[in-house]
Structure formats: C-alpha cells, structure tokens
Design an enzyme around this catalytic site. Structure first.
Site, mmCIF file in Angstrom:
data_model
loop_
_atom_site.group_PDB
_atom_site.id
_atom_site.type_symbol
_atom_site.label_atom_id
_atom_site.label_comp_id
_atom_site.label_asym_id
_atom_site.label_seq_id
_atom_site.Cartn_x
_atom_site.Cartn_y
_atom_site.Cartn_z
ATOM 1 N N CYS A 126 0.864 -1.167 0.000
ATOM 2 C CA CYS A 126 0.000 0.000 0.000
ATOM 3 C C CYS A 126 0.902 1.218 0.000
ATOM 4 C CB CYS A 126 -0.862 -0.023 1.245
ATOM 5 S SG CYS A 126 -1.740 1.493 1.552
ATOM 6 N N ARG A 131 2.548 -2.512 5.661
ATOM 7 C CA ARG A 131 1.312 -3.011 6.258
ATOM 8 C C ARG A 131 1.178 -4.541 6.197
ATOM 9 N NH1 ARG A 131 -3.444 0.915 4.351
ATOM 10 N NH2 ARG A 131 -4.289 0.531 6.393
#
Ligand code: EPZ
Length: 429
Positions: A126, A131
C-alpha cells in the site's frame, strides 16, 4: 480522471454535516457475515470504499439492500443498508476484490469463526507503508486456527471451531483488533486481547456485536474480554460520526478562517486533535448540534505533534495538520510513528510554496505567510485532503488531481465545502 478545482482565499462559514465514519462502517459491514439474520446499519457513508466492500460481501453471499434516498437528515448524507448473510456461498475472498482495499482482509475473522474455513487473499502493499498481516495470523493461531500461506492467499482452518485464548498484541493494530474480536465471538470459552486498539471504531464494533448477542467487555481499554457464544442474531445499529472527517474540516476552517458548525460531530472522538487545534489558535466549542470551530483574524500558531494510536493524535490527520502548519507563525514538527511512508504530501505541499524538510520520520515545517495555487496530486486519501485544505487557503487556483482517492473517504467533499462559501468544483475528465 476527475479533478477538483479550488479558488483559494475564501473563509468558510456555515454548517458542514459530518457523515458516518468510514473506518467504523467497514468493520460493521463485515460483522454482518456472522449471522444469518439481518443486520441493519444506519448512517453508512456513501463512499467508494463502502461500495468496494459491498462487492466483496456480495461475492461471499451477503445480500444487501440500500435505502436509496439520499436526503440530508442532520447526520450528513449517509444511508441505511440492510445486510443478510443467510447463505455464505464462498469462503474464499479473491485477490481481485481484496487487493483494492486493505480492510477487505478483515473478513477472515468472521468467515473463519462462522464457517470454520477462510481463504483470503493477502492485501498486498500500500502506498503508505508495507502493512503486513503477521498480527492477524499470530492472533488467529492463538485461537487455534491452522494457517497456511499459499499462492498469495492466507488459508485458515478451524474445523472444530476456535478456542478462547489470551493474546498479547506486540504492536497496536486497529484491523487486527477488529478481526480477532470478531473471530473470538464464536470461540469456546474466554478470549482476552491485551494491548488492543482503543479506537472509537473498535468500541462501535463491540457495541454492535453485543447488540447482536455477543459478550464483549473492555472495548475502548487495552484489554478486551470476549466470552464465546454459539450464535448471533440480527440488530439495528448506527455508525458513529467520522472523527477524521470532523478533524479535516476543523483544520480547513483553522487554515482558511471563518466560523463553521460541524453538525453531528462529537468532541470525545477527537479530543487530542481539538486540543492541538486550540493550541494552534482555533476557537472550538460544543454546541447543541455538534462542534463549532472559529478562527477570525488571528494567525496560526506552530505545534509539535507525534502520531499515536488512540487517544493520541491520529495518523489519519497528520497530512491535514501539516497543511495547516505550512502557514503557521513559526516552526512546527510533526513525527509519524504509525506508517513509515506517509509523507507523500510533503512534495506536493512544497509545490504550493510550503517550506518542509524531512528527517527520518519527522517533518519540520517553517510557516510561510502565503501559499500560491498550483496543480497537485496525491497518492492516498488523507494526503489528498491535506492538499484540498492548503488549496482553500492558497492564493489563486489549485487543481487536485486523482480525486478517486478523496472519493474513498470523503462523502460529497466539494458540496460540503461549497455550502460554506468555498470555491470548489469537480471537473469531470
Ligand atoms: C486502520 O488501518 C485504518 N483503516 C487506517 O485508516 C488508519 O490509518 C490505521 O488504522 C491506524 O489508525 C481502517 O480502519 C479501515 P493498523 P489498519 O493495523 O487497521 C502495523 C484511512 O486513511 N501492522 O492499526 O490497517 C501496520 O503496518 C486509513 O482511513 C503490523 O505490523 O492499521 C502499521 O504500522 C489508512 N502487522 C501499524 O501496525 C499487522 O499484522 C498500525 O496499523 C497489522 C498491522
């Protein structure tokens, strides 16, 4: 691709209705997978991310119907949606649907809890950071799930059901807290989640699950206890107001000047942010229908802020605060501790004339007396919002490109700002 054209330099005056929170609506929608009864959610914002999750839920077998009227009801523009997951037709959540939005991955909790099996695509990278999903996997394994990662999918199995356990999060994660809380609802015995996220959206989800028959206590504290139950029923539940939207418009007023009531906003959802804005020179008060924010004449004062999990200053308002600080009377520092790559707005703010330097995770912002409009573009939702805020205060014309980012998380942004006197329009490509 649409863009937003702003002619800056106008104060904001009037009322902005605050919509239901995107980041509460998404996990609440996912909770509908846990019952074959109907879950009705009121105050669901009309956003691209909500539409994306509807597509995923539909793929898994959730029927939904949307109350089509989009009238203003004093609660923003949000809608009522009825969800019924009578038959889960697929326990695989495919790459094409999950990769578009990270929160889609959270279906792994309810699918595994209810069906004993969930095969969910890894959400992938992302723009704001790597993440990973390690906390989800460790937590689900602690509840007895067998997990394999295969061909880009997380394949989780619990053929005999999950079993309650104590799980200590090594790091606070909103999504992993939502997911483990949902998974633990059907686990045998008691689950204790330690170092859980305390965000208001976690509390909202726990309240909804309890309204459906779950036994969850401690949400909103670092320790959440879940006593397993064997089934959930339907319920009707209201999505809480969006604290990030509230903070974004509050910063817009603090920057452009004016006097605005943020209708439906609740101070307790963002007290830390309101304290920072007060230090920066804004006047904030609670009024009958929401929060009132004013800044008339006085300059913007610099602040030093570090992003933290709730109740600290939210990472989702870091970019917007930076926009505000570009015109402060002096030097500010903003340190980002949640995501390692959430400074994409810095270069774009510089295009408007801001003076910002980056060292590691800290931005130093030297306030300037004026910004000048320019074409800009951002690669994530909150960064785009910061460019809109800066554009409202800049002299001349700013065009914010890639508006689809804003559409993911701000309901009718240009309409809400225009109603307060801003010169903002969407240009369709
Ligand atoms: C939620 O994302 C929000 N999204 C984000 O809002 C928000 O920025 C974030 O929480 C932090 O407040 C939704 O609620 C839909 P995390 P989430 O897991 O849950 C690391 C927006 O603009 N981590 O709390 O994905 C992670 O990399 C969005 O609306 C692991 O290391 O965030 C990050 O550094 C963007 N391993 C930190 O934890 C994991 O398994 C916090 O992330 C999970 C997370």
């Amino acid at each position: 691709m649409d863009s937003i054209r702003i002619v800056g330099g106008r104060e904001l005056n009037g009322v902005i209705p605050i919509s239901g929170a995107k980041n509460a609506a998404l996990p609440l929608m996912i909770a509908s997978v846990m019952t074959d009864d109907t879950l009705t959610l009121d105050n669901v914002p009309h956003l691209a991310d909500v539409e994306q999750l509807l597509r995923l839920l539909g793929n898994q077998g959730v029927d939904y119907s949307v109350n089509g009227r989009r009238e203003r009801q004093g609660q923003g523009y949000s809608r009522t949606i009825h969800f019924t997951a009578r038959n889960i037709v697929d326990t695989t959540a495919p790459y094409e649907l999950v990769s578009k939005m990270r929160a889609s991955f959270w279906v792994i909790g309810p699918l595994l809890a209810r069906m004993g099996r969930a095969r969910v695509s890894l959400p992938g990278g992302c723009a704001i950071g790597t993440r990973p999903v390690d906390l989800f996997i460790d937590g689900l394994q602690a509840l007895g799930a067998e997990i394999e990662i295969d061909s880009g999918y997380v394949d989780a199995r619990a053929p005999k059901g999950l079993v309650g356990a104590r799980f200590v999060f090594p790091k606070v994660s909103v999504g992993a807290t939502h997911t483990l809380m949902m998974a633990a609802v059907f686990a045998k015995g008691e689950t204790v989640l330690v170092n859980a996220a305390m965000e208001p959206e976690v509390v909202n989800l726990a309240q909804c699950l309890n309204a459906m028959g779950a036994k969850i206590s401690g949400a909103g504290t670092p320790e959440i206890r879940i006593d397993g139950v064997t089934g959930l029923s339907g319920a009707r539940f209201t999505v809480l107001p969006d604290r990030i939207e509230t903070g974004t418009y509050a910063m817009a007023v603090a920057m452009a000047g004016g006097d605005v009531v943020l209708e439906g906003a609740e101070a307790n959802l963002l007290q830390n942010v309101l304290d920072v804005l007060t230090t920066a020179g804004a006047e904030i008060s609670t009024v009958e229908n929401g929060l009132r924010i004013k800044r008339n004449g006085n300059g913007i004062l610099p602040v030093d802020v570090t992003t933290e999990p709730f109740p600290g200053f939210p990472t989702d308002l870091q970019a917007q605060l930076m926009a505000l600080m570009t015109m402060a009377n002096g030097r500010s520092h903003i340190t980002e501790t949640i995501f390692e790559n959430r400074f994409m707005h810095v270069q774009e703010l510089a295009r408007l004339g801001a003076h910002i330097s980056l060292s590691g995770q800290t931005a130093t912002i030297d306030g300037v007396s004026r910004l000048k409009g320019a074409p800009v573009m951002a690669t994530d939702l909150r960064a785009s919002a910061s460019l809109v805020i800066a554009g409202l205060a800049a002299e001349g014309e700013t065009t914010v490109n890639r508006v689809y980012h804003l559409d993911r998380g701000f309901e009718k942004l240009e309409e809400k700002l225009s109603l307060c006197g801003a010169h903002v329009e969407r240009i369709s490509a």
